[in-house]
Design an enzyme around this catalytic site. Structure first.
Site, PDB file in Angstrom:
ATOM      1  N   LYS A 159       0.831  -1.209   0.000  1.00 21.54           N
ATOM      2  CA  LYS A 159       0.000   0.000   0.000  1.00 21.54           C
ATOM      3  C   LYS A 159       0.867   1.261   0.000  1.00 21.54           C
ATOM      4  CE  LYS A 159      -2.011  -1.138   3.910  1.00 21.54           C
ATOM      5  NZ  LYS A 159      -1.269  -2.395   4.206  1.00 21.54           N
ATOM      6  N   ARG A 214      -9.703   0.403   8.447  1.00 32.22           N
ATOM      7  CA  ARG A 214      -9.246  -0.937   8.811  1.00 32.22           C
ATOM      8  C   ARG A 214     -10.315  -1.712   9.562  1.00 32.22           C
ATOM      9  NH1 ARG A 214      -3.394   0.255   8.773  1.00 32.22           N
ATOM     10  NH2 ARG A 214      -2.219  -1.638   9.140  1.00 32.22           N
ATOM     11  N   ARG A 248      11.560  -5.171   5.074  1.00 31.53           N
ATOM     12  CA  ARG A 248      11.195  -3.760   4.844  1.00 31.53           C
ATOM     13  C   ARG A 248      12.144  -2.828   5.605  1.00 31.53           C
ATOM     14  NH1 ARG A 248       5.124  -1.682   5.485  1.00 31.53           N
ATOM     15  NH2 ARG A 248       5.228  -2.578   7.576  1.00 31.53           N
ATOM     16  N   ARG A 268      11.197  -0.867  11.132  1.00 32.71           N
ATOM     17  CA  ARG A 268      10.138  -0.522  12.071  1.00 32.71           C
ATOM     18  C   ARG A 268      10.114  -1.492  13.246  1.00 32.71           C
ATOM     19  NH1 ARG A 268       4.789   0.400   8.535  1.00 32.71           N
ATOM     20  NH2 ARG A 268       3.953  -0.806  10.262  1.00 32.71           N
ATOM     21  N   ARG A 310      -0.433  -9.051  13.682  1.00 37.77           N
ATOM     22  CA  ARG A 310      -1.026  -8.093  12.742  1.00 37.77           C
ATOM     23  C   ARG A 310      -1.817  -8.810  11.649  1.00 37.77           C
ATOM     24  NH1 ARG A 310       4.261  -5.332  11.289  1.00 37.77           N
ATOM     25  NH2 ARG A 310       3.131  -4.104   9.756  1.00 37.77           N
TER      26      ARG A 310
HETATM   27  P1  ADP Z   1       1.258  -1.629   7.538  1.00 41.94           P
HETATM   28  O1  ADP Z   1       1.664  -0.703   6.453  1.00 41.94           O
HETATM   29  O2  ADP Z   1       2.320  -2.604   7.870  1.00 41.94           O
HETATM   30  O3  ADP Z   1      -0.078  -2.230   7.286  1.00 41.94           O
HETATM   31  P2  ADP Z   1       0.654   0.732   9.081  1.00 41.94           P
HETATM   32  O4  ADP Z   1       1.835   1.593   8.990  1.00 41.94           O
HETATM   33  O5  ADP Z   1      -0.514   1.048   8.213  1.00 41.94           O
HETATM   34  O6  ADP Z   1       1.105  -0.774   8.861  1.00 41.94           O
HETATM   35  O7  ADP Z   1       0.120   0.659  10.585  1.00 41.94           O
HETATM   36  C1  ADP Z   1       0.991   0.367  11.640  1.00 41.94           C
HETATM   37  C2  ADP Z   1       0.183   0.260  12.920  1.00 41.94           C
HETATM   38  O8  ADP Z   1      -0.482   1.498  13.197  1.00 41.94           O
HETATM   39  C3  ADP Z   1      -0.940  -0.778  12.905  1.00 41.94           C
HETATM   40  O9  ADP Z   1      -0.473  -2.078  13.252  1.00 41.94           O
HETATM   41  C4  ADP Z   1      -1.904  -0.215  13.958  1.00 41.94           C
HETATM   42  O10 ADP Z   1      -1.448  -0.470  15.282  1.00 41.94           O
HETATM   43  C5  ADP Z   1      -1.786   1.287  13.715  1.00 41.94           C
HETATM   44  N1  ADP Z   1      -2.770   1.744  12.714  1.00 41.94           N
HETATM   45  C6  ADP Z   1      -2.516   2.263  11.482  1.00 41.94           C
HETATM   46  N2  ADP Z   1      -3.649   2.574  10.844  1.00 41.94           N
HETATM   47  C7  ADP Z   1      -4.663   2.229  11.680  1.00 41.94           C
HETATM   48  C8  ADP Z   1      -6.083   2.274  11.584  1.00 41.94           C
HETATM   49  N3  ADP Z   1      -6.703   2.726  10.483  1.00 41.94           N
HETATM   50  N4  ADP Z   1      -6.802   1.826  12.652  1.00 41.94           N
HETATM   51  C9  ADP Z   1      -6.214   1.366  13.759  1.00 41.94           C
HETATM   52  N5  ADP Z   1      -4.886   1.285  13.910  1.00 41.94           N
HETATM   53  C10 ADP Z   1      -4.105   1.717  12.882  1.00 41.94           C
HETATM   54  P1  ADP Z   2       2.190  -1.845   3.229  1.00 49.02           P
HETATM   55  O1  ADP Z   2       2.194  -0.331   3.212  1.00 49.02           O
HETATM   56  O2  ADP Z   2       0.992  -2.434   2.539  1.00 49.02           O
HETATM   57  O3  ADP Z   2       2.377  -2.405   4.603  1.00 49.02           O
HETATM   58  P2  ADP Z   2       4.752  -1.565   1.865  1.00 49.02           P
HETATM   59  O4  ADP Z   2       4.430  -0.729   0.685  1.00 49.02           O
HETATM   60  O5  ADP Z   2       5.476  -0.930   2.996  1.00 49.02           O
HETATM   61  O6  ADP Z   2       3.433  -2.342   2.376  1.00 49.02           O
HETATM   62  O7  ADP Z   2       5.590  -2.817   1.322  1.00 49.02           O
HETATM   63  C1  ADP Z   2       6.132  -3.789   2.237  1.00 49.02           C
HETATM   64  C2  ADP Z   2       7.541  -4.174   1.769  1.00 49.02           C
HETATM   65  O8  ADP Z   2       7.433  -4.933   0.560  1.00 49.02           O
HETATM   66  C3  ADP Z   2       8.439  -2.993   1.468  1.00 49.02           C
HETATM   67  O9  ADP Z   2       9.754  -3.331   1.883  1.00 49.02           O
HETATM   68  C4  ADP Z   2       8.366  -2.846  -0.054  1.00 49.02           C
HETATM   69  O10 ADP Z   2       9.581  -2.354  -0.599  1.00 49.02           O
HETATM   70  C5  ADP Z   2       8.103  -4.264  -0.518  1.00 49.02           C
HETATM   71  N1  ADP Z   2       7.198  -4.360  -1.668  1.00 49.02           N
HETATM   72  C6  ADP Z   2       6.129  -3.585  -1.954  1.00 49.02           C
HETATM   73  N2  ADP Z   2       5.527  -3.988  -3.097  1.00 49.02           N
HETATM   74  C7  ADP Z   2       6.222  -5.073  -3.529  1.00 49.02           C
HETATM   75  C8  ADP Z   2       6.097  -5.956  -4.669  1.00 49.02           C
HETATM   76  N3  ADP Z   2       5.117  -5.791  -5.556  1.00 49.02           N
HETATM   77  N4  ADP Z   2       6.997  -6.969  -4.791  1.00 49.02           N
HETATM   78  C9  ADP Z   2       7.975  -7.135  -3.869  1.00 49.02           C
HETATM   79  N5  ADP Z   2       8.152  -6.340  -2.783  1.00 49.02           N
HETATM   80  C10 ADP Z   2       7.296  -5.319  -2.618  1.00 49.02           C
END
Ligand code: ADP
Ligand code: ADP
Ligand code: ZN
Length: 215
Positions: free
Chosen positions: A13, A88, A127, A160, A171
């Site tokens: 994302k 979410r 990541r 992170r 998660r």
């Molecule tokens: P990822 O990209 O790995 O899905 P995020 O950066 O979006 O993770 O979120 C990291 C953490 O922040 C989540 O595990 C949660 O604890 C909190 N968080 C983020 N967005 C939300 C949301 N919309 N509702 C509740 N908690 C959230």
């Molecule tokens: P999210 O925001 O959904 O948690 P991220 O965009 O942070 O996910 O992506 C998670 C990890 O996977 C990052 O290290 C990113 O560079 C990698 N990544 C994202 N898209 C791809 C893909 N299509 N193929 C392989 N690795 C990817």
């Protein structure tokens, strides 16, 4: 363009949102980034949120809903936005609809990134992000030119706190219980567009752009 990017942790994302920001010149609204900023600044909200985030749980709905409601009212959202990591939960999705209705706006699409669970774990453990500018990387799939150094600003790359295997498992469980039902929610609203998130980053981007152009 008013978009939601939906998908489990590690689906891509943030990566896709960053590319869409450049393409459409609209802001990325990442609740995760906003919450991490509040944690760094040690605001009252940040201190409370950190407990949930470290455990891999969700921050309470009323907190995130409040953040997003304020954010969507800022001027830079007038031509559109990309929501990344919000909503979410079903109450968050309901609150989003209400907020947009109040602002006289509507979502154009909800892009759902489909990725296998094993791939997610590998993506999350590899990541990295820049401590200075926030740019995202992956040690194997999207490495910087020089190990541990940001291509864009030469900042140091960090991992992170919640990208550890035990937290990742939690998660994923939270995603399946609380967030996956939003696929049906947006399917019923005729907004859902599924994308194969297993493809290379650039291929996923092309698929998304194809969907948006067809809209
Ligand atoms: P990822 O990209 O790995 O899905 P995020 O950066 O979006 O993770 O979120 C990291 C953490 O922040 C989540 O595990 C949660 O604890 C909190 N968080 C983020 N967005 C939300 C949301 N919309 N509702 C509740 N908690 C959230
Ligand atoms: P999210 O925001 O959904 O948690 P991220 O965009 O942070 O996910 O992506 C998670 C990890 O996977 C990052 O290290 C990113 O560079 C990698 N990544 C994202 N898209 C791809 C893909 N299509 N193929 C392989 N690795 C990817
Ligand atoms: Zn950087």
């Amino acid at each position: 363009m008013k978009l939601v990017l939906l998908g489990p942790p590690g689906a891509g994302k943030g990566t896709q949102a960053a590319m869409l920001v450049e393409r459409f010149a609209i802001p990325q609204i990442s609740t995760g980034d906003m919450l991490r900023a509040a944690v760094r600044e040690q605001t009252a909200m940040g201190i409370k949120a950190k407990e949930y985030m470290d455990a891999g749980g969700l921050v309470p709905d009323e907190v995130v809903i409040g953040i997003v409601r304020e954010r969507l009212q800022l001027k830079d959202c007038k031509d559109g936005f990309i929501l990344d990591g919000f909503p979410r939960t079903v109450p968050q999705a309901d609150a989003l609809q209400q907020t947009l209705a109040d602002l006289g706006k509507d979502l154009d699409a909800v892009i759902s990134l489909q990725v296998d669970i094993e791939a997610l774990v590998e993506r999350l453990t590899g990541r990295r992000s820049c401590a200075d500018c926030g740019k995202g990387y992956h040690i194997k799939f999207d490495p910087p030119t020089t190990a541990d150094i940001c291509d864009a600003c030469s900042g140091k790359l960090i991992q992170r706190d919640d990208d550890q295997e035990a937290t990742i498992r939690n998660r994923m469980a939270v995603y399946h219980e609380q967030t996956a039902p939003l696929e049906d929610y947006y399917q019923q609203a005729k907004l859902l567009k599924s994308v194969d998130g297993m493809a290379d980053i650039s291929v996923v981007q092309e698929q998304i752009l194809g969907i948006l152009q067809a809209d």
